[in-house]
Design a protein around this motif. Structure first.
Motif, PDB file in Angstrom:
ATOM      1  N   ALA A 177       0.794  -1.229   0.000  1.00 44.37           N
ATOM      2  CA  ALA A 177       0.000   0.000   0.000  1.00 44.37           C
ATOM      3  C   ALA A 177       0.831   1.286   0.000  1.00 44.37           C
ATOM      4  N   LEU A 178       1.821   1.370   0.859  1.00 44.52           N
ATOM      5  CA  LEU A 178       2.619   2.589   0.982  1.00 44.52           C
ATOM      6  C   LEU A 178       3.884   2.444   0.146  1.00 44.52           C
ATOM      7  N   VAL A 179       4.058   3.353  -0.821  1.00 46.28           N
ATOM      8  CA  VAL A 179       5.243   3.347  -1.670  1.00 46.28           C
ATOM      9  C   VAL A 179       6.182   4.440  -1.172  1.00 46.28           C
ATOM     10  N   LEU A 180       7.450   4.093  -1.097  1.00 49.10           N
ATOM     11  CA  LEU A 180       8.492   5.050  -0.734  1.00 49.10           C
ATOM     12  C   LEU A 180       9.493   5.071  -1.880  1.00 49.10           C
ATOM     13  N   PHE A 181       9.525   6.181  -2.618  1.00 44.47           N
ATOM     14  CA  PHE A 181      10.501   6.350  -3.686  1.00 44.47           C
ATOM     15  C   PHE A 181      11.730   7.035  -3.116  1.00 44.47           C
ATOM     16  N   HIS A 182      12.894   6.560  -3.515  1.00 43.18           N
ATOM     17  CA  HIS A 182      14.153   7.213  -3.160  1.00 43.18           C
ATOM     18  C   HIS A 182      14.664   7.916  -4.416  1.00 43.18           C
ATOM     19  N   HIS A 183      14.855   9.215  -4.323  1.00 46.44           N
ATOM     20  CA  HIS A 183      15.371  10.004  -5.435  1.00 46.44           C
ATOM     21  C   HIS A 183      16.822  10.371  -5.130  1.00 46.44           C
ATOM     22  N   PHE A 184      17.688  10.176  -6.113  1.00 43.56           N
ATOM     23  CA  PHE A 184      19.124  10.395  -5.946  1.00 43.56           C
ATOM     24  C   PHE A 184      19.627  11.424  -6.945  1.00 43.56           C
ATOM     25  N   SER A 185      20.708  12.101  -6.575  1.00 45.11           N
ATOM     26  CA  SER A 185      21.403  12.971  -7.523  1.00 45.11           C
ATOM     27  C   SER A 185      22.212  12.075  -8.466  1.00 45.11           C
ATOM     28  N   GLY A 186      22.777  12.666  -9.499  1.00 48.14           N
ATOM     29  CA  GLY A 186      23.563  11.891 -10.456  1.00 48.14           C
ATOM     30  C   GLY A 186      24.732  11.161  -9.834  1.00 48.14           C
ATOM     31  N   ASP A 187      25.299  11.726  -8.766  1.00 52.22           N
ATOM     32  CA  ASP A 187      26.438  11.069  -8.131  1.00 52.22           C
ATOM     33  C   ASP A 187      26.026  10.155  -6.974  1.00 52.22           C
ATOM     34  N   GLY A 188      24.730   9.851  -6.893  1.00 52.63           N
ATOM     35  CA  GLY A 188      24.279   8.832  -5.958  1.00 52.63           C
ATOM     36  C   GLY A 188      23.918   9.292  -4.567  1.00 52.63           C
ATOM     37  N   VAL A 189      23.795  10.584  -4.362  1.00 47.38           N
ATOM     38  CA  VAL A 189      23.408  11.101  -3.042  1.00 47.38           C
ATOM     39  C   VAL A 189      21.884  11.135  -2.954  1.00 47.38           C
TER      40      VAL A 189
END
Length: 171
Positions: A123-135
């Protein structure tokens, strides 16, 4: 930044799935830097060195019946960072996670989100967004039944095709 995956994992009742699709994350992780310098500290016999809060959270979830699964879509040959993740995965497995690996070349025909995500109890989605260098730049929580279902289906497709950690041989 919003709270990490640990909090929704503590509330999960049935399942927690995690899909990782990047070949590089922040290369400033102290454990990665130790490993890179040749200090191979992730062995079952030195659990005191690597057991952390995340491992406690996974262990507690699994103990109460939550299935915790992680799948990684990886390029081969593996990047140095993903080689470290492979070495470190024994800690995830020791805590109770099931971990699988899918070479990117075997995922070409799959519809998979281009970002890492968790889904808790379908039910609950958690997206992780990263910068190009992986932060990690943002954690985005979404409660949308259609999106959650799509993410679960994408994960399950990867999971069925992926190789269990114990059988995967890094290239």
């Amino acid at each position: 930044m919003k709270p990490p995956a640990r909090e929704p994992l503590a509330r999960a009742r049935h399942s927690a799935i995690h899909l990782e699709v990047r070949d590089q994350y922040a290369s400033t992780d102290p454990d990665f830097l130790e490993w890179r310098a040749g200090r191979r500290t992730f062995t079952p016999d030195n659990r005191a060195h690597w057991w952390e809060g995340w491992h406690d959270a996974v262990h507690a979830a699994v103990a109460r019946g939550v299935s915790v699964r992680r799948a990684r879509v990886v390029s081969e040959p593996l990047t140095e960072y993903v080689r470290w993740e492979y070495a470190y995965a024994l800690t995830n497995v020791a805590a109770g996670e099931q971990v699988r690996w899918l070479p990117r070349r075997r995922a070409a025909d799959l519809a998979v989100p281009a970002v890492d995500f968790w889904v808790f109890d379908g039910a609950l989605v958690l997206f992780h967004h990263f910068s190009g260098d992986g932060v990690l730049t943002e954690r985005e929580y979404v409660e949308d039944p259609t999106l959650a279902t799509w993410c679960v289906e994408a994960f399950d497709t990867v999971w069925r095709r992926a190789t269990p950690h114990e059988e995967y041989e890094p290239v």
